[in-house]
Design an enzyme around this catalytic site. Sequence first.
Site, short mmCIF file in Angstrom:
data_model
loop_
_atom_site.label_atom_id
_atom_site.label_comp_id
_atom_site.label_asym_id
_atom_site.label_seq_id
_atom_site.Cartn_x
_atom_site.Cartn_y
_atom_site.Cartn_z
N VAL A 256 48.61 6.07 56.78
CA VAL A 256 49.35 5.57 58.05
C VAL A 256 48.77 4.01 58.16
CG1 VAL A 256 49.54 5.70 60.52
CG2 VAL A 256 49.84 7.93 59.13
N GLU B 14 18.55 13.50 56.61
CA GLU B 14 18.82 14.68 55.52
C GLU B 14 19.01 13.96 54.37
OE1 GLU B 14 21.27 17.86 58.11
OE2 GLU B 14 22.63 16.59 57.22
N ALA C 246 31.36 17.16 64.24
CA ALA C 246 32.59 18.17 63.97
C ALA C 246 33.10 19.12 65.21
CB ALA C 246 32.27 18.99 62.45
C1 LIG Z 1 27.56 11.73 56.01
C2 LIG Z 1 28.14 12.37 57.30
C3 LIG Z 1 27.53 13.48 57.51
C4 LIG Z 1 27.83 14.17 58.90
N1 LIG Z 1 27.10 15.39 59.54
C5 LIG Z 1 27.61 15.89 60.34
C6 LIG Z 1 26.97 17.30 60.83
O1 LIG Z 1 25.95 17.62 60.10
N2 LIG Z 1 27.32 17.81 61.95
C7 LIG Z 1 28.36 17.33 62.50
O2 LIG Z 1 28.85 17.94 63.40
N3 LIG Z 1 29.17 16.42 62.29
C8 LIG Z 1 28.68 15.68 61.09
N4 LIG Z 1 29.38 14.34 60.85
C9 LIG Z 1 30.27 14.07 61.82
C10 LIG Z 1 31.63 14.81 61.50
O3 LIG Z 1 31.98 14.78 60.00
C11 LIG Z 1 32.87 14.00 62.04
O4 LIG Z 1 32.64 14.13 63.50
C12 LIG Z 1 34.14 14.72 61.97
O5 LIG Z 1 34.55 14.75 60.76
C13 LIG Z 1 35.35 14.09 62.84
O6 LIG Z 1 36.36 14.82 62.59
P1 LIG Z 1 37.85 14.02 62.83
O7 LIG Z 1 39.02 14.90 62.84
O8 LIG Z 1 37.65 13.21 64.08
O9 LIG Z 1 37.89 12.85 61.59
P2 LIG Z 1 37.60 13.18 59.84
O10 LIG Z 1 36.98 14.70 59.59
O11 LIG Z 1 36.77 12.12 59.43
O12 LIG Z 1 38.89 13.25 59.42
C14 LIG Z 1 39.85 12.06 59.57
C15 LIG Z 1 41.09 12.14 58.34
O13 LIG Z 1 41.81 11.26 58.69
C16 LIG Z 1 42.30 10.69 57.43
N5 LIG Z 1 42.88 9.43 57.80
C17 LIG Z 1 42.07 8.28 58.02
N6 LIG Z 1 42.81 7.34 58.09
C18 LIG Z 1 44.10 7.43 57.82
C19 LIG Z 1 45.04 6.72 57.57
N7 LIG Z 1 45.20 5.53 58.05
N8 LIG Z 1 46.23 7.50 57.19
C20 LIG Z 1 46.20 8.95 56.92
N9 LIG Z 1 45.02 9.56 57.05
C21 LIG Z 1 43.97 9.02 57.48
C22 LIG Z 1 41.23 11.02 56.69
O14 LIG Z 1 41.52 10.90 55.15
C23 LIG Z 1 40.50 12.29 56.84
O15 LIG Z 1 41.01 13.29 56.17
C24 LIG Z 1 28.87 13.84 59.60
C25 LIG Z 1 29.58 12.68 59.26
C26 LIG Z 1 29.46 11.99 57.89
C27 LIG Z 1 30.06 10.91 57.55
#
Ligand SMILES: Cc1cc2nc3c(=O)[nH]c(=O)nc-3n(C[C@H](O)[C@H](O)[C@H](O)COP(=O)(O)OP(=O)(O)OC[C@H]3O[C@@H](n4cnc5c(N)ncnc54)[C@H](O)[C@@H]3O)c2cc1C
Length: 434
Positions: free
Chosen positions: A97, A188, A333
């Site tokens: 997007v 971690e 998450a």
């Molecule tokens: C290394 C790491 C470790 C973590 N450890 C933890 C943990 O231990 N416990 C915990 O609770 N949380 C943890 N988190 C945080 C957690 O992963 C996030 O809070 C969570 O993923 C947020 O969910 P979301 O749906 O907002 O975004 P996301 O899960 O990041 O999903 C976003 C989605 O949007 C898509 N996207 C983005 N931009 C575009 C675009 N322009 N067009 C189309 N698609 C797009 C991406 O491909 C992705 O699939 C961690 C994060 C990271 C990076």
Amino acid sequence: MDGLIDRVTAAELSLASITTARPHIVIIGAGFGGLSAAMRLGKVDADVTVIDRRNYHLFQPLLYQVATAALSPADIAAPIRGILGRQPNTNVILGTVTGIDMTGRAVLIGQRRIPYDQLVIATGARESYFGHDEWAAATLGLKKIDDATTMRRRILVAFEWAEDSDDEAEHRQLLTFVIIGGGPTGVELAGALAELAKAALARDFRRIDPTTARIVLIEAGPRLLPSFPPKLSAVAARALTRLGVELRLDAKVTGCDCEGAVLGDERIESRTLIWAAGVAASPAAAWLGIAPARGGRVPVMSDLSLPGKPEVFVIGDTAQVEGLGGQPLPGVAPVAKQEGAYVARVIAARIAGKRAPAPFRYRNLGNLATIGRKEAVVDFGRLQLTGRFAWLVWGLAHIYFLIGFRNRMAVAVDWLWSYLTYQRGARLITGQEM
Ligand SMILES: Cc1cc2nc3c(=O)[nH]c(=O)nc-3n(C[C@H](O)[C@H](O)[C@H](O)COP(=O)(O)OP(=O)(O)OC[C@H]3O[C@@H](n4cnc5c(N)ncnc54)[C@H](O)[C@@H]3O)c2cc1C
């Protein structure tokens, strides 16, 4: 290839809108938030389109285990089409997007327009370098599978090159790993990297001793895991120290380059700098033409919709939602998943002509972080756990929340095997060398 995908899905979509007059719900992002919403809209009398730039859902909390060779990429990712394949009302588009036309109610993928009646933006977060974008080139981030496999390659190649080097200074530089950021990801990673060097690789080399690797964890604040109670931060610090990790608290990184990190007057020579310090929201605020809150997040109302735009919802790491004490909810998450489930309820109620649910309230189910294969800290509010039992709780929670039976089984077997043998099965150097 992209063009072909675009043409096929465009044809599918126009067919859907000709043959049905149902409302069209578009969800951008199939991460924790977007997928949670999509899975709850499967039985709603509407067409649902999920757009993601990747064809898989990624379990980011275990990315560090791919980066440290404990798990394989396929263990922590699952194809979006596979997850949503049994929902006949749901269509998936692989595409990035690039904008949103709120007046014309359409999502933009380049020149292509995907019309919507209800829109859910769940595009997550990206790395933030506190105004030092040039550090991105010198450090390794951890947001994507590619980041994790690149990090794994850089770590493993560092040991290989050190084995081949006769230069003492280069040797030391290669075997020094610097992790910037003492939150859960940094902690971690540090624990897993220490175990990789000091146990899994210990007997594999002839000229170097991998157990002498120096792992430095730098945190700008006074303690590790600032979102946990101080008692658990202290447990994590002690556990890492026991694993041989060098902790640098109250230490601010002032420079990063390909040869090392600078902390004020001090320089640490290292070829592997890992960035685990900051994130900023995806650029949704710019797409929507609104002023972002802290960290680029989009401020939303108590039903997670945009002020004045009830048909547009923003959730997960991209949204700024206030918790009970007025503090923004953390980027984790469970927040994203609960927000996704809530938005699905709001949309389903609207479509069914029912009353809107009560405003969103986050239920904190606890904070978890692990340090190596024996120690973890778990904060359930009044109940706090440490040690092996906490590790077991951490492991079971992660297996439970992984998507797909295959992934759960694979991760459980891999962990059991490495627990018993100290080995890391995914020690593969793939991709380009450095
Ligand atoms: C290394 C790491 C470790 C973590 N450890 C933890 C943990 O231990 N416990 C915990 O609770 N949380 C943890 N988190 C945080 C957690 O992963 C996030 O809070 C969570 O993923 C947020 O969910 P979301 O749906 O907002 O975004 P996301 O899960 O990041 O999903 C976003 C989605 O949007 C898509 N996207 C983005 N931009 C575009 C675009 N322009 N067009 C189309 N698609 C797009 C991406 O491909 C992705 O699939 C961690 C994060 C990271 C990076």
